[in-house]
Write an enzyme that holds these catalytic residues in place. Structure first.
Site, PDB file in Angstrom:
ATOM      1  N   ASN A 111       4.558  34.555 -44.703  1.00  0.00           N
ATOM      2  CA  ASN A 111       3.578  35.695 -45.052  1.00  0.00           C
ATOM      3  C   ASN A 111       3.917  36.759 -44.064  1.00  0.00           C
ATOM      4  OD1 ASN A 111       1.885  37.622 -45.785  1.00  0.00           O
ATOM      5  ND2 ASN A 111       0.086  36.310 -45.200  1.00  0.00           N
ATOM      6  N   ASP A 156      -1.855  35.099 -56.093  1.00  0.00           N
ATOM      7  CA  ASP A 156      -2.934  34.468 -55.000  1.00  0.00           C
ATOM      8  C   ASP A 156      -3.895  34.343 -55.821  1.00  0.00           C
ATOM      9  OD1 ASP A 156      -4.535  34.613 -52.830  1.00  0.00           O
ATOM     10  OD2 ASP A 156      -4.386  36.606 -52.008  1.00  0.00           O
ATOM     11  N   ASP A 182      -6.952  32.853 -54.146  1.00  0.00           N
ATOM     12  CA  ASP A 182      -7.840  32.803 -53.065  1.00  0.00           C
ATOM     13  C   ASP A 182      -8.521  31.404 -53.151  1.00  0.00           C
ATOM     14  OD1 ASP A 182      -7.939  35.439 -52.453  1.00  0.00           O
ATOM     15  OD2 ASP A 182      -9.888  36.110 -53.195  1.00  0.00           O
ATOM     16  N   ASP A 185     -11.043  42.529 -49.059  1.00  0.00           N
ATOM     17  CA  ASP A 185     -10.745  41.104 -49.431  1.00  0.00           C
ATOM     18  C   ASP A 185     -11.608  40.225 -49.173  1.00  0.00           C
ATOM     19  OD1 ASP A 185      -8.816  39.272 -50.188  1.00  0.00           O
ATOM     20  OD2 ASP A 185      -7.495  39.389 -48.632  1.00  0.00           O
ATOM     21  N   GLU A 245      -0.630  29.894 -43.095  1.00  0.00           N
ATOM     22  CA  GLU A 245      -0.985  31.009 -42.944  1.00  0.00           C
ATOM     23  C   GLU A 245      -1.288  31.415 -41.391  1.00  0.00           C
ATOM     24  OE1 GLU A 245      -1.149  34.049 -43.768  1.00  0.00           O
ATOM     25  OE2 GLU A 245      -3.098  34.807 -44.659  1.00  0.00           O
ATOM     26  N   CYS A 276      -9.505  37.870 -45.188  1.00  0.00           N
ATOM     27  CA  CYS A 276      -7.881  37.957 -44.897  1.00  0.00           C
ATOM     28  C   CYS A 276      -7.610  37.037 -44.046  1.00  0.00           C
ATOM     29  CB  CYS A 276      -7.534  39.303 -44.603  1.00  0.00           C
ATOM     30  SG  CYS A 276      -5.834  39.431 -43.798  1.00  0.00           S
ATOM     31  N   TYR A 291       5.354  39.347 -56.113  1.00  0.00           N
ATOM     32  CA  TYR A 291       4.110  38.817 -55.641  1.00  0.00           C
ATOM     33  C   TYR A 291       2.875  39.356 -55.913  1.00  0.00           C
ATOM     34  CZ  TYR A 291       0.519  36.809 -52.473  1.00  0.00           C
ATOM     35  OH  TYR A 291      -0.602  36.347 -51.778  1.00  0.00           O
ATOM     36  N   ARG A 294      -2.200  26.826 -49.573  1.00  0.00           N
ATOM     37  CA  ARG A 294      -2.206  27.653 -48.168  1.00  0.00           C
ATOM     38  C   ARG A 294      -3.034  27.055 -47.191  1.00  0.00           C
ATOM     39  NH1 ARG A 294      -3.784  34.117 -47.932  1.00  0.00           N
ATOM     40  NH2 ARG A 294      -5.561  33.820 -46.281  1.00  0.00           N
TER      41      ARG A 294
HETATM   42  C1  LIG Z   1      -1.496  37.365 -48.465  1.00  0.00           C
HETATM   43  C2  LIG Z   1      -2.791  37.602 -48.522  1.00  0.00           C
HETATM   44  O1  LIG Z   1      -3.668  36.555 -48.817  1.00  0.00           O
HETATM   45  C3  LIG Z   1      -2.874  38.861 -49.959  1.00  0.00           C
HETATM   46  O2  LIG Z   1      -4.087  38.766 -50.517  1.00  0.00           O
HETATM   47  O3  LIG Z   1      -2.013  39.321 -49.988  1.00  0.00           O
HETATM   48  C4  LIG Z   1      -3.291  38.563 -47.192  1.00  0.00           C
HETATM   49  C5  LIG Z   1      -2.579  39.579 -46.893  1.00  0.00           C
HETATM   50  C6  LIG Z   1      -3.341  40.760 -45.937  1.00  0.00           C
HETATM   51  O4  LIG Z   1      -4.569  40.946 -46.008  1.00  0.00           O
HETATM   52  O5  LIG Z   1      -2.405  41.402 -45.230  1.00  0.00           O
HETATM   53  C7  LIG Z   1      -3.684  37.593 -46.185  1.00  0.00           C
HETATM   54  O6  LIG Z   1      -2.729  37.325 -45.507  1.00  0.00           O
HETATM   55  O7  LIG Z   1      -4.851  37.077 -45.972  1.00  0.00           O
HETATM   56 MG   LIG Z   2      -5.068  36.938 -50.213  1.00  0.00          MG
END
Ligand SMILES: C[C@](O)(C(=O)O)[C@H](CC(=O)O)C(=O)O
Ligand SMILES: [Mg+2]
Length: 303
Positions: free
Chosen positions: A213, A89, A91, A62, A191, A126, A48, A161
């Site tokens: 996740n 990912d 986004d 993020d 999510e 996130c 991943y 997602r």
């Molecule tokens: C899955 C996720 O989108 C990621 O970018 O890895 C994140 C992971 C995290 O920040 O723990 C998310 O869950 O938004």
């Molecule tokens: Mg992410």
């Protein structure tokens, strides 16, 4: 050559096969391409590529500031060093629907087996933090239609997602996910589910492959492989785990050097030079090189 022995399409077919075989497949996040090779050697099913990790690697939070090119570059660098399928990912798709379609096309060209696109507004956060906002269903449906249309290879897996659980509740999130499947998503990523009952209900109400996740320090309890298998999930990601492990050790090691003044006491916690070279297949590169340059200029027979 030594890099990979599988084409992008072969990897996508392998990913598709996993989604239909009834088992749970583990995709740890690779915080860099080297780590993707380690994931393959350890016998995992796939790799991943996490947006949170791409951002953190650039020392950014993020929240949608790392750009499309930075994402795609890391996806490509990762996918090309492993025979395992890798998905990433993207986004919210980096813009309006037409940009989302282009992002998907670029991800496909970069050799990935799939990607996930989410229903948050820009700037996103996130999925396990409070204060998220989602776009309305119609907007996300457009996003998914465009993303699905961006594909050239029908084996490329498009994952929708849904971040709406924390914002609108589980019933709404389930309605949304139904619409996302109708719009062309092959797989769903619900999510930040609160507990197993929520995972179970989502699985029961939606008939497509499901992704869980298991990110640490988030909203979901860290379920075991067996629990997720019993819940009928198809893929689990451990998105930031390898980065957290590596950074944990790096920080402890730096403390040690600062306090003690040398690294002698921490050598056993490091990857040995020998093991790094093994992971890189150093010897095979040397052999490849020798096979290419095993002739001498005077060798050609002359009359
Ligand atoms: C899955 C996720 O989108 C990621 O970018 O890895 C994140 C992971 C995290 O920040 O723990 C998310 O869950 O938004
Ligand atoms: Mg992410």
């Amino acid at each position: 050559m030594l890099f990979t022995s599988k084409t992008a399409n072969q990897k996508r077919k392998a990913f598709r096969h996993m989604l239909g075989d009834g088992g749970l497949h583990q995709f740890p996040g690779a915080f860099n391409p080297l780590c993707a090779q380690a994931i393959e050697r350890k016998g995992f099913d796939g790799v991943y590529v996490s947006g949170a990790v791409i951002a953190a690697d650039l020392c950014l939070p993020d929240i949608g500031i790392a750009n499309q090119e930075e994402f795609i570059r890391r996806g490509q660098q990762t996918a090309r060093v492993t025979d395992l399928p890798a998905f990433m990912d993207i986004d919210t798709g980096f813009g309006e629907p037409m940009s989302a379609a282009r992002t998907v096309r670029l991800v496909e060209e970069a050799g990935l087996a799939g990607c996930h696109i989410e229903d948050q507004v820009m700037p996103k956060r996130c999925g396990h933090l409070d204060g998220k906002e989602v776009v309305d269903t119609a907007t996300m449906v457009q996003r998914i239609r465009a993303a699905a249309d961006g594909r050239l290879d029908p084996d490329f897996v498009l994952i929708a997602r849904c971040d709406a659980r924390a914002v609108e509740g589980l019933d709404q999130a389930i309605d949304r996910m139904k619409a996302y499947v109708d719009a062309g998503a092959d797989m769903l990523f619900p999510e930040a589910m609160k507990d197993e009952r929520e995972f179970e209900r989502v699985r029961r109400e939606l008939g497509v492959p499901m992704l869980a996740n298991m990110t640490e320090f988030g909203k979901s309890r860290l379920l075991t492989k067996q629990e997720l298998t019993d819940l009928g999930f198809n893929v689990v990601i451990y998105p930031v785990t390898t980065l957290r492990l590596a950074m944990g050790e790096a920080l402890r090691g730096l403390d040690h050097i600062k306090e003690v003044g040398d690294q002698n006491g921490i050598l056993d916690r490091m990857q040995h030079r020998r093991d790094l070279y093994d992971l890189l297949r150093y010897e095979e590169y040397s052999r490849f090189d020798q096979d290419l340059f095993n002739f001498e200029v005077g060798d050609t027979p002359t009359e």
